[in-house]
Write an enzyme that holds these catalytic residues in place. Structure first.
Site, short mmCIF file in Angstrom:
data_model
loop_
_atom_site.label_atom_id
_atom_site.label_comp_id
_atom_site.label_asym_id
_atom_site.label_seq_id
_atom_site.Cartn_x
_atom_site.Cartn_y
_atom_site.Cartn_z
CG ASP A 346 -6.18 8.12 1.12
OD1 ASP A 346 -5.81 9.29 0.97
OD2 ASP A 346 -6.00 7.23 0.27
CG HIS A 676 -7.30 -0.18 3.56
ND1 HIS A 676 -7.11 -0.25 4.93
CD2 HIS A 676 -6.98 1.08 3.21
CE1 HIS A 676 -6.69 0.92 5.37
NE2 HIS A 676 -6.60 1.75 4.34
CG ASP A 724 -11.43 -10.17 1.36
OD1 ASP A 724 -11.32 -8.93 1.19
OD2 ASP A 724 -12.53 -10.76 1.34
CD GLU A 733 -5.32 1.98 -0.12
OE1 GLU A 733 -5.73 3.09 0.25
OE2 GLU A 733 -4.11 1.67 -0.14
#
Length: 869
Positions: A346, A676, A724, A733
Site C-alpha cells: 500500500d 501484492h 503467487d 505481499e
C-alpha cells in the site's frame, strides 16, 4: 443485521429487482448452488476487503457499510466503494444484488469492470438511492474471463454531501472454481540459486518410497559428477509429504546448470559458486529505492519500467505528504512527513515497521566494522548501489537508510505541542485504495495517526544508531539524530503506555503493540552504545529483557524487538563488564544452537518449528531473522557450524520447499513474480512492472488471512498455504521489513565467498586507550601487534573501525589514514618485519566530540582477523 430487518428488505426486493434494475427483463434466481463471488458482502467481518476512494472512512454501522461522500464532486466515478479480486468466467450468468441507501439521496452506479486501464465495463446497475434502504438486482452474462475483476459503486457527482450505506452485496453465478492444485514442478527440491563451494549442500525429495534411494549430481552436459544415497525422513509435519533428504556437501567444484536426479525426477538447475549472492546483496537493497516516497524514481538507475514521478508531494491528484493533518481529534497541527519508504503493498508509511527495516540496513553496515568476513565494508561502500546519492563519499547503504530516517524524524511531535517529543505511529490514506495504483495517482486524503510509545521508541533506537554511524560522514545530521533520540526516549518514559489501537486499520495496517518493554530495552541499548551514558546503562540492565531469553523459536520482528538490542550489545563494542558481554554473546550462541537443532530436524532444513503456528503473515522474514542469529553467532565465534546453518536456512527461501518456488523475484528457475503491491501491478495492468528482482514475498500463512487464499487454499497444509498472486496480501505481499532481513543475510552470504575453512588466527592485538585529554575533546591510544604465526610478516597493514565520530589527528610509528570510521595503519620502512613471536607498536592522537569510545571489536592485519587481548 437482525433477521427481522433482513426479511423486510428482502420483501421489498421483489419489486425493486424489476423496477430498479431495468424494465422488460426476466430475472430468474441463480441456481441454489451457484457460488457467491463477493467476500464479506454482509459486512459481518467488518470493512475488509472493501476499499474506498474520494470518501470519508468506511465504517460498519448497524450491520451496514457506510461512509460520507463530499458534495460537489464533478463525476460519479470521483468517489467509489469497491472490492478487488472478483472472479468472472466468460459466458457465465451472474446476478448482482445489493441494498443501498443515501441521505439525502443520489444516483449510484454499480460497475463490474476491469480494475485497471482501460477499465472495461462488464456489467453495470443503476440505482436511485434514497434515505430508505432499497434492493437492486440484475442478471447478466459476462463477456470476458477475469480472475480478478473489480466491483465499484460509483457514489460521486452529487451537489450535496451524502451518507451512503450498503448491505447484502452479492454476486452469485459462474461456476465453482476448480480445486486449486499448485504446479510444484520436479519432486527434487533444491536451492534454485545454488550452493557455495565449501558450504552445505542439501536437497529434499518428495517420494512415496520409504527405503533410501540412489541420487546423482549431473553437469549441464549430463555427466555424473557425484552420487550417493538418500536418507528417508518420513512424513514432513509442515507439508504433509513423505520425503527423503540428501547431502552432497562433499562436492565442492564450481559449476553452472547442475541438476540432481532422484527417483526418476530431475531438479531445477542450480550453480555452485562463491559469487552466487553478490548481485542479491545489491538487488535486495535496490528494493528500497523502488519503494521511496517523495522522489522521482530514475529509470536510468533501476530500469525504465520502474521510472515514475514522485509520489505524495501534493501534485494532483495526491493530497500529501508535505502538510498532513491529523485524524480528527488527534492534534491541531499538520506536519511535513514527505519521503521515507512505502511500507508494503500500500502507500502507507509506518514508524514501527520503518524502525526495524532501518535498523537492519544500519546494522548490515555496522556489522562490517566487527565481522572478519566483511572486508571492512568495501562491498557496501559509496557507488556500490544504484541510488541517486552515489558518489557523495558516503556508503550507499547509509544513503538509502537516511531516506527513511529523515521521514522518521519528521514524524516527531513538535516542541510546544501536547505529547511533544513523542512520534506519530503512522501516516496513510484515509481509506483503502484498490489495486493497482501508482503513488502519483493516489487521490486519497492523507492523515497522521496518534502518537504511540512504540513508535517513539523506534525513533529513539534508530536515531541513536544514526548518531554514531553517520558521525564520520555528516556531523550535523548525526547530531540532529542524537538530539531526536534523547528527546524521544525521554518522551516515551514520560508516556510509557500510549498504545496504537488494534482497530485503527482503515486505509492502512494497524501495527498495534501493547507490550513495549522490548522497545524500551532496544532503545536504551542503542542510546547506551552511542553515548556511553550511565542513565541508559541503568535502564537497559534493569530491563527484564536484559537477562531473559529474547530469541523466540519463531524469530523476531517489528512487534518483538528485544533481540535487536541483544544482537547489538553482543557485536557493537561497548563498555559493559567483560562478564556481561560474555553472557550476552553466549545467549546468541545458545539461541543459534537451538536453531541448528531445529534445522537438522526439519526435512526442508528450516530453523523454525514445523507446526502451523510457525507459518504466519510475513513468516519468511522470521525464517531469515533466525538465520541472522546464526550468522551473528558465526561472526562472534568463527565456528563454521553457525555459518553453515545460516547458509542452509536460505535454501528454503530459494526453492527447497514444498511448493518448489523461490520466494525472491528474479532469483531461481521458478520464482515469485506477482507479489501484492499497488506499485508493481503487472498482473492486473500489463503496463506496470512486476516487483523488481530481489523482492521477497511474505510466504505461507496457515491462517489464510485474505479472501483470495481463504477461498482458494482452504484446508492447506502449512507450507502449501501460499499462492503467487497479487490478490493474496496475507501470503504474497512485499514489505520493507521483510526485504531488510533479506538484505542483511544477503550481505552476509556474499561476504562468505567460497565458504571455505576459517583461517587460523596468526596475530594478536592489544589496544590501549590512555584516556581523554583535558576538556574531553580527544584521546591517545596505542596498538601493539604480535605475530603469533610461524612465519615472518614482511610489510603490514592494520585496519580497525571507530564506533562514532573519532578521528585520528596524528600518528607515530605508522602511516595512518582514515576513511569514514575505518582507520588503516601501514608500516614504516624500519618496522615492516614482524618475526614469529615478535611485536610492533604504533600510536595516535584522535579527536572526538564525546560519546562512547570503546576499544575496537575487530582488528585485522593484512586482512586477517587478530585475537584481541
Amino acid at each position: 443485521m437482525t433477521p427481522h430487518r433482513r426479511r423486510l428488505l428482502l420483501a421489498a426486493a421483489t419489486t425493486l429487482a424489476l423496477t430498479g434494475a431495468g424494465a422488460g427483463a426476466a430475472y430468474a434466481d441463480p441456481p441454489p448452488d451457484a457460488p457467491e463471488q463477493i467476500e464479506n458482502g454482509d459486512f459481518s467481518a467488518g470493512v475488509s476487503p472493501w476499499f474506498s476512494y474520494g470518501t470519508d472512512a468506511l465504517t460498519v454501522t448497524d450491520g451496514r457499510l457506510c461512509t460520507t461522500v463530499p458534495g460537489g464532486l464533478a463525476n460519479p466515478w470521483d468517489a467509489g466503494i469497491g472490492q478487488d479480486g472478483v472472479p468472472l468466467i466468460a459466458g457465465a450468468e451472474y446476478t448482482l444484488g445489493f441494498d443501498i441507501s443515501a441521505t439525502p439521496g443520489t444516483a449510484v452506479k454499480a460497475v463490474l469492470q476491469l480494475g485497471s486501464a482501460p477499465y472495461t465495463t462488464y456489467a453495470a446497475v443503476d440505482a436511485a438511492a434514497t434515505g430508505t434502504a432499497q434492493r437492486f438486482e440484475q442478471t447478466f452474462t459476462v463477456p470476458d474471463d477475469n480472475p480478478g475483476a473489480q466491483l465499484i459503486f460509483q457514489v460521486g457527482g452529487s451537489a450535496a454531501a451524502q451518507t451512503v450505506c450498503l448491505d447484502d452485496v452479492s454476486l452469485r453465478g459462474g461456476e465453482p472454481p476448480e480445486p486449486y492444485v499448485p504446479d510444484t514442478g520436479p519432486r527434487v527440491r533444491v536451492n534454485q540459486v545454488g550452493y557455495l563451494p565449501g558450504g552445505p549442500k542439501n536437497a529434499t525429495v518428495v517420494t512415496e518410497a520409504t527405503e533410501p534411494l540412489p541420487w546423482q549430481l549431473r553437469s549441464a552436459a549430463g555427466a555424473v559428477l557425484a552420487s550417493g544415497t538418500t536418507t528417508a525422513r518420513g512424513v514432513d509435519e509442515a507439508s504433509g509429504q513423505n520425503v527423503q533428504t540428501l547431502d552432497f556437501s562433499s562436492y565442492r567444484t564450481p559449476g553452472s546448470g547442475l541438476t540432481l536426479t532422484v527417483d526418476g525426477e530431475t531438479s531445477h538447475p542450480f550453480d555452485i559458486s562463491g559469487s552466487l549472492y553478490n548481485q542479491l546483496r545489491s538487488d535486495s537493497l535496490q528494493f528500497f529505492y523502488a519503494q521511496r516516497s517523495g522522489i522521482a524514481i530514475d529509470g536510468d538507475l533501476i530500469g525504465d519500467e520502474y521510472a515514475r514521478p514522485a509520489g505524495h508531494l501534493d501534485v494532483a491528484p495526491n493530497q500529501g505528504d508535505t502538510n498532513v493533518p491529523c485524524q480528527p481529534g488527534v492534534c491541531d497541527y499538520s506536519l511535513d512527513v514527505r519521503g521515507g519508504w512505502y511500507d508494503a503493498g500500500d502507500h502507507g508509511k509506518y514508524v514501527v515497521n520503518g524502525g526495524i527495516a532501518t535498523y537492519q540496513l544500519l546494522n548490515t553496515f555496522e556489522r562490517t566494522k566487527t565481522a572478519a568476513t566483511a572486508a571492512g565494508g568495501a562491498a557496501l561502500a559509496d557507488s556500490t548501489l544504484r541510488v541517486p546519492e552515489r558518489g557523495n563519499a558516503v556508503p550507499d547503504i547509509l544513503d538509502e537508510a537516511r531516506w527513511e530516517l529523515e521521514f522518521l524524524l519528521r514524524m516527531q511531535v513538535p516542541a510546544g505541542k501536547p505529547l511533544a517529543g513523542m512520534v506519530h505511529h503512522k501516516i496513510h490514506d484515509r481509506n483503502w485504495t484498490g489495486l493497482p495504483l501508482a503513488p502519483e495517482d493516489d487521490p486519497q486524503p492523507r492523515e497522521l495517526h496518534a502518537p504511540s510509545t512504540a513508535a517513539t521508541l523506534n525513533l529513539a533506537a534508530t536515531a541513536a544508531q544514526c548518531a554514531r554511524l553517520y558521525a564520520p560522514y555528516d556531523a550535523a545530521f548525526a547530531a540532529r539524530c542524537g538530539t531526536a533520540a534523547k528527546t524521544a526516549y525521554s518522551a516515551a518514559k514520560a508516556h510509557p503506555a500510549v498504545y496504537a489501537s488494534p482497530t485503527d486499520g482503515t486505509g492502512g495496517g494497524a501495527y498495534d503493540d501493547s507490550n513495549v518493554t522490548d522497545e524500551f530495552y532496544w532503545a536504551a541499548a542503542e542510546l547506551y552504545l552511542t553515548t556511553g551514558v550511565q542513565t541508559y546503562l541503568t535502564d537497559l540492565t534493569a530491563s527484564p529483557h536484559h537477562t531473559a531469553d529474547v530469541f523466540d523459536s519463531r524469530g523476531f520482528g517489528w512487534q518483538s524487538v528485544a533481540a535487536l538490542g541483544r544482537l547489538d550489545l553482543a557485536t557493537v563494542p561497548n563498555g559493559l563488564p567483560t562478564a556481561d558481554v560474555t553472557r550476552i554473546r553466549a545467549s546468541v550462541t545458545t539461541a543459534a544452537d537451538a536453531y541448528l537443532v531445529e534445522l537438522r530436524r526439519q526435512a526442508y532444513g528450516l530453523p523454525m518449528p514445523g507446526d502451523a503456528n510457525s507459518y504466519f503473515w510475513g513468516g519468511n522474514s522470521n525464517v531469515i531473522n533466525n538465520a541472522v542469529v546464526l550468522a551473528t553467532a558465526f561472526d562472534l565465534t568463527r565456528d563454521v557450524k553457525y555459518r553453515d546453518g545460516a547458509v542452509q536456512a536460505m535454501d528454503y527461501i530459494f526453492g527447497r520447499n514444498a511448493l518448489n518456488i523461490s520466494y525472491v523475484t528474479g532469483w531461481g528457475e521458478h520464482a515469485a513474480q506477482n507479489q501484492h503491491s499497488r506499485i508493481f501491478g503487472h498482473q492486473l495492468d500489463p503496463s506496470m512492472p512486476r516487483p523488481p528482482a530481489g523482492s521477497i514475498a511474505g510466504g505461507p500463512n496457515a491462517a489464510l488471512q485474505d479472501p483470495f487464499v481463504a477461498k482458494l487454499l482452504a484446508g492447506c497444509e502449512p507450507m502449501f498455504c501460499y499462492v503467487d498472486d497479487i490478490n493474496s496480501y496475507s501470503t504474497n505481499e512485499v514489505a520493507i521489513n521483510w526485504n531488510s532481513a533479506l538484505a542483511w543475510i544477503s550481505s552476509f552470504l556474499a561476504d562468505q565467498g567460497d565458504s571455505g575453512a576459517v583461517p587460523a588466527t596468526t596475530c594478536s592485538v592489544r589496544y590501549d586507550n590512555y584516556g581523554t585529554w583535558q576538556g574531553g575533546t580527544g584521546f591517545t591510544a596505542q596498538l601493539t601487534i604480535k605475530n603469533t604465526g610461524t612465519t615472518a610478516v614482511n610489510g603490514w597493514s592494520v585496519r580497525f573501525a571507530f564506533t562514532g565520530d573519532q578521528r585520528v589527528r596524528e600518528a607515530w610509528l605508522a602511516k595512518v589514514t582514515q576513511a569514514g570510521a575505518t582507520v588503516t595503519a601501514k608500516n614504516e620502512s624500519h618496522n615492516a618485519k614482524i618475526a614469529p613471536g615478535g611485536t610492533v607498536t604504533f600510536g595516535f592522537n584522535a579527536t572526538t566530540s564525546g560519546g562512547a569510545n570503546p576499544n575496537p571489536g575487530l582488528v585485522t592485519v593484512n586482512g586477517g582477523a587478530c585475537s584481541l587481548s
